[in-house]
Design a protein around this motif. Structure first.
Motif, short mmCIF file in Angstrom:
data_model
loop_
_atom_site.label_atom_id
_atom_site.label_comp_id
_atom_site.label_asym_id
_atom_site.label_seq_id
_atom_site.Cartn_x
_atom_site.Cartn_y
_atom_site.Cartn_z
N LYS A 81 0.84 -1.21 0.00
CA LYS A 81 0.00 0.00 0.00
C LYS A 81 0.87 1.25 0.00
CE LYS A 81 -4.05 -1.91 2.28
NZ LYS A 81 -4.90 -1.86 3.48
N THR A 112 3.04 5.54 -10.94
CA THR A 112 2.17 6.07 -9.89
C THR A 112 0.96 5.15 -9.76
OG1 THR A 112 0.90 7.40 -11.43
CG2 THR A 112 2.84 8.45 -10.45
N ALA A 113 0.09 5.44 -8.84
CA ALA A 113 -1.12 4.64 -8.66
C ALA A 113 -1.96 4.63 -9.94
CB ALA A 113 -1.94 5.17 -7.49
N ASP A 114 -1.94 5.73 -10.69
CA ASP A 114 -2.70 5.79 -11.95
C ASP A 114 -2.27 4.70 -12.93
OD1 ASP A 114 -4.15 7.94 -11.06
OD2 ASP A 114 -2.84 9.43 -12.01
N LEU A 163 -3.97 1.55 -11.99
CA LEU A 163 -5.41 1.57 -12.24
C LEU A 163 -5.76 1.15 -13.66
CD1 LEU A 163 -6.59 4.79 -10.40
CD2 LEU A 163 -7.18 2.43 -9.86
N LYS A 204 0.88 4.17 -2.92
CA LYS A 204 0.58 5.56 -2.59
C LYS A 204 1.77 6.48 -2.82
CE LYS A 204 -2.88 5.14 1.08
NZ LYS A 204 -3.12 5.42 2.50
N ILE A 255 -6.17 -1.64 -5.89
CA ILE A 255 -5.58 -0.30 -6.08
C ILE A 255 -6.60 0.78 -5.70
CG2 ILE A 255 -4.54 1.30 -7.72
CD1 ILE A 255 -2.86 -1.27 -7.08
N VAL A 256 -7.84 0.61 -6.12
CA VAL A 256 -8.88 1.59 -5.79
C VAL A 256 -9.08 1.68 -4.28
CG1 VAL A 256 -11.36 2.08 -5.94
CG2 VAL A 256 -10.07 1.50 -8.00
N ASN A 289 -6.87 7.49 0.79
CA ASN A 289 -6.14 8.76 0.74
C ASN A 289 -7.09 9.93 0.84
OD1 ASN A 289 -3.42 8.85 0.66
ND2 ASN A 289 -3.22 8.96 -1.55
N ILE A 314 -6.24 3.76 -2.89
CA ILE A 314 -6.38 5.18 -3.22
C ILE A 314 -7.52 5.81 -2.44
CG2 ILE A 314 -6.92 6.80 -5.08
CD1 ILE A 314 -5.47 4.82 -6.95
#
Length: 167
Positions: A7, A81-83, A86, A11, A97-98, A104, A101
């Protein structure tokens, strides 16, 4: 612990972490002008390096896949990145992943302005935070290995086998 480590990578893996360069006696190294020598890498690169150095492979298949993806993307010179994660086609992967996020949330800038409340964000102490979760993860893995060895040796009578496991 493994999930917490993953995680943190999702992040903050793209953000830089800074560490003092240490000598063989764990003392900071200084340059010619007496400035501490500091290295800066992405959190993801640091975690991957530490896991590889200690030959630690995640036990969870999804975590293995995330680390493999990190390695592959980092080899291209890009820090994901997290994007990036996704956009993966696997629904289980995306849900994981969602969920990360979604955790956050941040204090609104208006709240800060109106009430003059300033809080430290995790990014403000990321290097220490990454080190802490990494060492907790390593410790939990070592403790699990010790426990498994103790369990396997509990009823063992053959001294050679015991010495082989302890050696």
């Amino acid at each position: 612990k493994e999930s917490e480590l993953i995680k943190k990578m999702i992040k903050y893996g793209h953000l830089p972490v800074r560490f003092d360069v240490l000598d063989n006696e764990d003392k900071p190294v200084f340059d010619e002008e007496n400035n501490k020598i500091v290295i800066e890498v992405s959190a993801a690169e640091f975690v991957l390096y530490e896991l590889k150095k200690d030959n630690l492979i995640p036990e969870n298949d999804l975590h293995k896949r995330i680390l493999k993806d990190y390695e592959e993307v980092l080899e291209t010179g890009v820090i994901p990145t997290a994007d990036y994660f996704l956009r993966q086609p696997d629904p289980e992967f995306n849900k994981f992943i969602v969920d990360i996020i979604a955790e956050n949330y941040q204090l609104s800038e208006k709240w800060k302005e109106k009430h003059r409340i300033y809080t430290k964000e995790e990014e403000d102490f990321l290097s220490a935070s990454v080190m802490e979760i990494l060492y907790k993860y390593k410790l939990s893995r070592v403790m699990r290995i010790i426990s498994q060895l103790q369990e396997s040796l509990k009823d063992e009578k053959d001294e050679n086998i015991i010495q082989e496991h302890l050696g």
